[in-house]
Design an enzyme around this catalytic site. Structure first.
Site, short mmCIF file in Angstrom:
data_model
loop_
_atom_site.label_atom_id
_atom_site.label_comp_id
_atom_site.label_asym_id
_atom_site.label_seq_id
_atom_site.Cartn_x
_atom_site.Cartn_y
_atom_site.Cartn_z
N ARG A 59 52.63 8.66 -20.92
CA ARG A 59 52.60 7.60 -19.91
C ARG A 59 53.51 7.96 -18.74
NH1 ARG A 59 54.15 3.15 -22.69
NH2 ARG A 59 56.27 3.38 -22.00
N TYR A 112 43.53 -1.44 5.13
CA TYR A 112 42.45 -1.42 4.14
C TYR A 112 42.38 -2.79 3.44
CZ TYR A 112 40.27 -0.59 -0.36
OH TYR A 112 39.49 -0.70 -1.49
N ASP A 184 50.05 5.25 4.51
CA ASP A 184 48.83 5.55 3.77
C ASP A 184 48.08 6.63 4.55
OD1 ASP A 184 46.23 5.59 2.74
OD2 ASP A 184 46.29 3.48 2.18
N LYS A 209 39.47 9.71 -2.67
CA LYS A 209 38.75 10.02 -1.44
C LYS A 209 38.81 11.54 -1.14
CE LYS A 209 37.92 5.63 -1.07
NZ LYS A 209 38.82 4.92 -1.89
N1 PLP Z 1 43.94 3.12 1.04
C1 PLP Z 1 42.85 3.31 1.79
C2 PLP Z 1 43.01 3.66 3.24
C3 PLP Z 1 41.58 3.19 1.23
O1 PLP Z 1 40.50 3.36 2.01
C4 PLP Z 1 41.47 2.85 -0.14
C5 PLP Z 1 40.15 2.67 -0.77
O2 PLP Z 1 39.13 2.68 -0.11
C6 PLP Z 1 42.63 2.66 -0.87
C7 PLP Z 1 43.85 2.81 -0.27
C8 PLP Z 1 42.57 2.28 -2.33
O3 PLP Z 1 42.21 3.38 -3.12
P1 PLP Z 1 41.48 3.27 -4.53
O4 PLP Z 1 40.10 2.78 -4.29
O5 PLP Z 1 41.54 4.67 -5.07
O6 PLP Z 1 42.25 2.32 -5.36
#
Ligand code: PLP
Length: 394
Positions: A59, A112, A184, A209
């Site tokens: 973990r 997001y 991010d 992604k």
């Molecule tokens: N941050 C951004 C800019 C995103 O586009 C996304 C998902 O589309 C996330 C975070 C969240 O990622 P996850 O879907 O892997 O949880």
């Protein structure tokens, strides 16, 4: 005789393309396998009484995960990283580790949708307080920072309107009031943007992604500038259990090998799609950091190494044209993700940003006529042809 092939931690300072390709290679001392082995074991035998080895329980950490963490930390120019089971768990982990009931987080009003929902819902439950703000508005940002936040989240370019904000300037102002800065970097990847060099303290990714690039696993990652901060957050990662499986870690490391090549070619394709859509009479507006009128274009030129492969646009016409257009497309798949080798199209108002109220969407500029495209690696002529024939049908 010593082996001729070293692994990355023994090598010189390589460029990013090389780091991405060679992450974790030649780390197997038992058989000398070039590609690292997958280690599914959840537990690790102690050397002897009260003497754990490097890993003790899965973990907290394991060898497969660690190879990804080391590779992405190098790519981002950080000292350490934590791999989690999706992008949201990475952002959640930072908020749990850093924030308490009296703390404030400042987040972009157009972040997001999942991040917006997370910060909003946790604030409603009293875990901390969130101030959503348009970070491109200096007065609004100043007012938000006067609340003395503990954490400032930055997302640049933003999702889905690809607005760019000045990371170095926001970091400078945030640090002046004692806040940590989390960027991010999902949309840009370290190939196109290095937030830690711009002043950020932590970088997050949805590894789901571009980092993986094949739309077949969920992962998140945090990269740190400071070792103590990384160690503190790792304590919380183990505490709440944000672990990624060994197999997904292995796949992610494999996906990373083509990151630089994918990002470059996807971006090249995207630029041609932007040019095509910009001149089309059935397109009202195109959003992409390469467009001089796009918010933050001049900043993008300075802080990014490229404009990226995500773009969005508004269709001319009323609500009827949207389903018609989407139905007519043959290549662009209607699905809510991005950064894979396949081109996807998404309607933010009913998909990625449906968790946000219509009013908040309006404030953020996300209209019902807006579509977001993630450009993949298909042949550019096929992509342009698909858009052309679908636009001819509306
Ligand atoms: N941050 C951004 C800019 C995103 O586009 C996304 C998902 O589309 C996330 C975070 C969240 O990622 P996850 O879907 O892997 O949880």
């Amino acid at each position: 005789m010593a082996s001729n092939s070293k692994n990355l931690s023994q090598g010189a300072n390589f460029s990013q393309g090389t780091i991405a390709v060679r992450g974790g290679l030649n780390t197997d001392d038992q058989f000398g396998s070039v590609v690292p082995v997958i280690t599914p074991s959840t537990c690790y035998r102690y050397e002897e009484f009260a003497t754990p080895r490097k890993f003790d329980y899965g973990r907290k950490s394991n060898p497969s995960r660690r190879l990804v963490e080391e590779t992405v930390a190098k790519l981002e120019g950080g000292v350490d990283a934590i791999l989690t089971n999706c992008g949201m768990s990475a952002i959640h982990l930072v908020s749990v580790a850093l924030l308490g009931p009296n703390d404030v987080v400042v987040a972009p009003h157009d972040c997001y949708g999942g991040s917006y929902r997370l910060f909003n819902s946790l604030s409603q439950k009293g875990y901390f307080k969130t101030k959503f703000v348009d970070q491109s508005d200096p007065a609004a940002l100043k007012e938000a920072l006067s609340l003395k936040p503990k954490l400032v989240l930055v997302e640049s370019p933003s999702n889905p309107l690809l607005r760019v904000v000045d990371i170095a300037e926001i970091a400078r102002q945030a640090h002046a009031v004692g806040a940590l800065v989390l960027v991010d970097n999902t949309f840009m990847t370290p190939i196109l943007q290095k937030p830690l060099e711009l002043g950020a303290d932590i970088v997050s990714h949805s590894g789901t992604k571009f980092l993986n690039g094949h739309s077949d696993l969920l992962a998140g990652i945090l990269v740190f500038k400071d070792q103590q901060l990384a160690t503190d957050v790792l304590w919380w990662a183990n505490n709440i259990g944000t672990s990624t499986s060994s197999f997904d870690s292995y796949l992610l490391l494999r996906g990373l090998r083509t990151l630089a090549a994918r990002v470059r070619l996807q971006q090249e394709n995207a630029q041609k799609v932007v040019e095509y859509l910009t001149n089309h009479p059935k397109i009202a507006k195109v959003f992409h950091p390469s467009i001089p009128t796009n918010l933050g274009h001049d900043i993008a030129k300075k802080q990014q190494k490229g404009f990226g492969s995500l773009l969005s646009f508004e269709l001319v016409g009323d609500a009827d044209v949207m389903p018609k257009f989407l139905q007519a497309l043959n290549i662009f798949t209607l699905a809510q993700s991005l950064g894979g080798v396949e081109s996807l199209i998404c309607h933010p108002a009913t998909m990625t940003h449906s968790g946000i109220s219509a009013e908040a969407r309006k404030t953020a500029g996300i209209s019902d006529q807006l579509l977001r495209i993630s450009i993949g690696l298909e042949d550019i002529n096929d992509l342009l042809g698909d858009l052309e024939q679908a636009l001819a049908q509306i």
